[in-house]
Structures are given as C-alpha cells and as structure tokens.
Write an enzyme that holds these catalytic residues in place. Structure first.
Site, PDB file in Angstrom:
ATOM      1  N   SER A   1      -1.842-105.958  -5.807  1.00 26.24           N
ATOM      2  CA  SER A   1      -2.481-104.766  -6.364  1.00 26.24           C
ATOM      3  C   SER A   1      -1.845-104.436  -7.706  1.00 26.24           C
ATOM      4  O   SER A   1      -0.899-105.092  -8.144  1.00 26.24           O
ATOM      5  CB  SER A   1      -2.295-103.588  -5.410  1.00 26.24           C
ATOM      6  N   LYS A   2      -2.364-103.413  -8.317  1.00 28.09           N
ATOM      7  CA  LYS A   2      -1.878-102.913  -9.619  1.00 28.09           C
ATOM      8  C   LYS A   2      -0.359-102.763  -9.635  1.00 28.09           C
ATOM      9  O   LYS A   2       0.281-102.927 -10.667  1.00 28.09           O
ATOM     10  CB  LYS A   2      -2.493-101.527  -9.877  1.00 28.09           C
ATOM     11  N   ARG A   3       0.187-102.377  -8.482  1.00 28.48           N
ATOM     12  CA  ARG A   3       1.624-102.180  -8.372  1.00 28.48           C
ATOM     13  C   ARG A   3       2.404-103.416  -8.826  1.00 28.48           C
ATOM     14  O   ARG A   3       3.529-103.330  -9.290  1.00 28.48           O
ATOM     15  CB  ARG A   3       1.979-101.931  -6.907  1.00 28.48           C
TER      16      ARG A   3
ATOM     17  N   GLU B   1      -7.276-108.400 -18.458  1.00 25.97           N
ATOM     18  CA  GLU B   1      -5.951-107.908 -18.870  1.00 25.97           C
ATOM     19  C   GLU B   1      -5.041-109.078 -19.249  1.00 25.97           C
ATOM     20  O   GLU B   1      -4.296-109.006 -20.225  1.00 25.97           O
ATOM     21  CB  GLU B   1      -5.294-107.215 -17.672  1.00 25.97           C
TER      22      GLU B   1
END
Ligand code: GLU
Length: 497
Positions: free
Chosen positions: A256-258, A266
């Site tokens: 995830s983004k974490r 990106e």
C-alpha cells in the site's frame, strides 16, 4: 485448445490510478498472449458509474503504453468484439439477464435499502453473516410480485444461487478450489439503474469475447465459484482461471501507499525506466529459475509460462527496483541517457538555472554520472552542482575531520595559484594537484576532499579531476575563491557563499 487460440484480457475499472498490482496483471496477460501468439484485449469495466474517477482511464492506458504493453483489441484500436467499454454494452447484459430470469436462474428483488440493512443486522445476530441477503424475494408468490410491480417499486435482479452442495473450479496456479454453496449469496446481477454488476458483465463479456484464460488478481478467487455457477446457468463453458499471487510490502502486509509509491505513473515520474519496471514487475510472482534477475522484453516473452507463476505471495522491494533501475541505466548508451535525463533536469533543477539545459553539457556529464544514478529523478539533486551558480554548504564540510581553518586556507590559496595556468584536463589536473599536496605536506585524501567540497559543495561526487575538468577553469577558480571567503569571513557561521 491450441496455443494460437489464446485470448486474454486486462479488464481494469477506471476507479483510480493503476496500482502496480493492476499493471502486473496486465503484464502477465500480455506476456502470455505474446508468448502463445494469442490476443491481448483491454476491456474497460466501467459499469459502476459512481466510482468512476476522472483521468483514471487515460492513466491506465498511459501506463500500458509506457511499458510497451500493446493491445490487439480494446479502446482506441477497436476489434471484432467491441465495444470494449462495458457501459456501451448494456443491451447485451439485459439480454442475458432475461435469459436467466426465463430459465428460473434469477429473480427480481424489491427489497428497499432499509429492509436489506435490517435483514443484514438480523443475520449477523444469528451469526449468518457469511451472506448479506436473506433471500426474501427469492420465492415471492406471483400476487406479491404483481403488487410490487403495480406500485412500481424499483427492483434489482438477483442470481438464484444453489442452496447446498459445493462448487469446485480448477485454478491453473492453485489447483482445485472448492466452495460450499451455502456461503454464496444471491448476488445482484442487474442494479436498479439498469447497469449490470461486475459479476454479470464480467462473465458475459469473457464469454462473448471468447476469452480463453482469465488471469487476474487473487482477490477475485471468492468471486470465481459464483462466476462458474453463472456460466452453468447460461449453459456456457467457463474459461480457464489463473489467480495471481498477492503483492506484499517488505513487512509482509499488503502493498500500500505506506510502503512508498504504488502507482505506475508515480514510478515514471521518479525516473524509473520502463524496461526496468517491466523486468521488475515480471518477477513479482513469476520466475524462470529462481536466480536469473535481468530479462529483456523478448526474453520475458520467450520464457513466460503460467506453470512458473508461484502460489506464494510476491514481495515488492523498492530497494530491488532501485537496483534494477541502476542496472538498466548503466546499460544505456550515453546518447540515450542524455535524452532521458534532459526532461528531468529541466523539471527538477532550481529555477535560477538557465533553460533550456544544454544537451551537449549533459552529454559531457553522462560518463561521470551514469554509474552513480539509480533513478533519473535523482540527477538534479546529486549533480545539481554542475549547473547551479551558487553552492550551499557548511564551512565544517570544507574542513572535514582533520583540517584546521589555517591549513585549509593555505591549501586553497596554493590551489588557486597553481590552477591559474593549469590546463583543465583530468590527467594533468591530477598530476598537478598531487604534486601540490605533497609540497604542502598534506595528505592527498584531505586535500582532495577540501577541493571537492570547494568546487562541488558535496563530499561524494564523481571522480574529482574529471568533475573539475567538466566544470571548467572559471567555475572552479570562482568556487575556490568563494570557499576562501567563506573560511576567512565567517569563521563560525555556516552561510551560503
Ligand atoms: N474490473 C475488475 C478489476 O478491476 C476485473 C477483475 C477481473 O479481471 O475479472 O480488477
């Protein structure tokens, strides 16, 4: 099925920016299609109008294009089985819903959201929470149904799932998977707005588009028995299924983004190369021999096989991706790297640096920085001193661990004099400055460290003499003078020169 009949699809929903997991799914389908001489189809699953995100479709297609995953049928290219947007295929879904209704495999459900919520709460209380609907409308008597119709109560159409027994399907990666039918809901096929749910649209299209293999994320495993039952109800042969292993972060929780960037766009923005990204994604759950890491696109196509996809979750390591990107950067020709770096430098160098950035100058730098770059996006930060006018660093940096202010001043003054008549070619710079260090009685390491900070503002740079040669005499002398001023005028204060 002969390999040439392979038809696989990537079926994204335009509900957000494509996560590396989605693109890994696209890649495996693409590799399989190209390996088998089959077709790779892109189908846009846009039936959930409320979750549509502006720009998501472009970003998905852009990510595919960036990685060179060309599609044989789908948006922009068309094909014999179009349209390839589900929102443009509603009539088709209605047709098969009617067929299911007529065959007694589906029913109309008139339950209001409030009644559904109440039923859910009661089932949860009775610990029947595996299902979310109590099948209230499944066996409505004709009078009740006629009453609801007369009152024009909005309805959805639900699948009549079997109440007992088991459903088994074969997964090409995980083997046979069996579910108890009692766990399955009477799922909604057609919503009250006339749009199909994912399940209905997905199986209708996979069948009509003659998809041979469904290769998708493992989160869909629990949907597959429902799909198999739907195929059966429509008297269709299901495709073959292969559910891809999950992608985890290094801490073994779901990626995830974490864990850092997760959208392919990106990574592109940070200066990862498409060929490195492609290679890296291919190894998330697939391997040739558990040791080969670097594969060209052609090799991936040649070797890809569903049998080599692992059951175990794959771990996404940003460190490995950085390493791999460095490998691909080092593999580029100097011209190619120059081209690729220019847009990043244009974008990332401080505003005061004159634009456009000189291609020739960058081309001169490339041999110095190529070994040291892991992403194109780092270039402005690591090598900005080649471009800027002013350097920012603390006086302490000049002195390093050993030098006193007096020795540093003497060293830089001597260097200034010596360099004035010096030709700025790396080899002769080295010879002259080595000689000077020994005349001054300074260790070369210390003296060169001093010159390095004075001319670049950094302690880690490409080789000093090559760097000084590229910077040129004027810049180097000016920077050494500024370093001297800094040492003389601001004995304590770390200020910019
Ligand atoms: N639209 C689904 C998704 O976004 C497709 C799942 C499938 O491949 O069946 O993941």
């Amino acid at each position: 099925m002969s390999e040439g009949n392979v038809r696989v699809r990537f079926a994204p929903s335009p509900t957000g920016y494509p996560h590396v997991g989605n693109i890994r799914t696209a890649l495996f389908n693409w590799l399989f299609a190209r390996h088998s001489g089959g077709k790779f189809i892109v189908r846009i699953e846009d039936t959930d109008q409320s979750r549509k995100v502006e720009g998501a479709l472009e970003s998905i297609l852009d990510s595919l294009r960036w990685l060179g995953l060309d599609w044989d049928e789908g948006p922009e290219v068309g094909g014999d089985f179009g349209p390839y947007f589900q929102s443009e295929r509603l009539d088709l879904y209605h047709k098969y819903v009617l067929q299911l209704l007529d065959g007694g495999h589906a029913y109309k459900c008139y339950c209001s959201p409030a009644r559904l919520a109440q039923a859910r709460a009661q089932m949860a209380e009775r610990k029947e929470s595996m299902r979310s609907y109590d099948r209230h409308c499944r066996d409505l008597i004709p009078e009740e149904q006629a009453r609801s119709e007369a009152q024009s109560i909005t309805s959805v159409i639900r699948f009549k799932a079997p109440l007992d027994g088991q459903t088994t399907f074969h997964d090409l990666i995980r083997g046979d998977i069996t579910f108890d039918n009692s766990e399955l809901d009477d799922l909604v096929l057609l919503k009250s707005d006339g749009y199909p749910t994912y399940h209905l649209a997905n199986i209708v299209d996979d069948h009509i588009m003659e998809i041979s293999h469904v290769m998708r994320a493992d989160e869909w495993v629990s949907s597959t028995p429902r799909h198999v039952l739907l195929y059966k109800a429509l008297d269709w042969e299901p495709p073959l299924f292969a559910h891809l292993p999950m992608i985890l972060g290094p801490d073994k929780s779901k990626l995830s983004k974490r864990h850092g960037a997760t959208a392919v766009t990106e990574f592109r923005g940070q200066g990862y190369l498409p060929q490195a990204m492609l290679n890296f994604l291919a190894l998330l759950g697939w391997s040739l021999d558990d040791k080969t890491e670097i594969f060209s696109r052609e090799e991936l196509v040649q070797y890809f096989a569903i049998e080599r996809i692992s059951k175990a979750a794959a771990v996404f390591s940003h460190d490995k991706l950085r390493w791999m990107n460095g490998v691909y950067i080092r593999d580029m020709s100097a011209e190619e790297l120059t081209e690729q770096l220019l847009p990043f430098l244009e974008k990332d160098l401080p505003v005061e640096v004159k634009r456009p950035i000189s291609r020739e100058y960058v081309r001169q730098l490339v041999p110095l920085i190529q070994e040291r770059l892991t992403t194109l996006g780092e270039a402005a930060d690591l090598f900005g001193f080649f471009f800027v006018d002013k350097l920012f660093y603390n006086t302490e940096l000049l002195l390093g661990k050993k030098l006193t202010r007096g020795t540093a001043v003497a060293g830089l003054e001597a260097a200034l004099t010596r360099l004035e008549d010096q030709s700025f070619v790396a080899a002769s710079l080295e010879e002259a400055l080595r000689a000077l260090a020994s005349e001054l009685g300074l260790k070369t390491g210390e003296f060169f460290g001093l010159l390095r900070v004075a001319t670049t503002g950094r302690t880690a740079t490409p080789p000093l003499f090559e760097t000084m040669a590229v910077l040129g005499k004027d810049t180097c002398l000016k920077r050494i003078e500024r370093a001297l001023e800094k040492l003389r005028n601001n004995p304590k204060e770390p200020v910019p020169v």
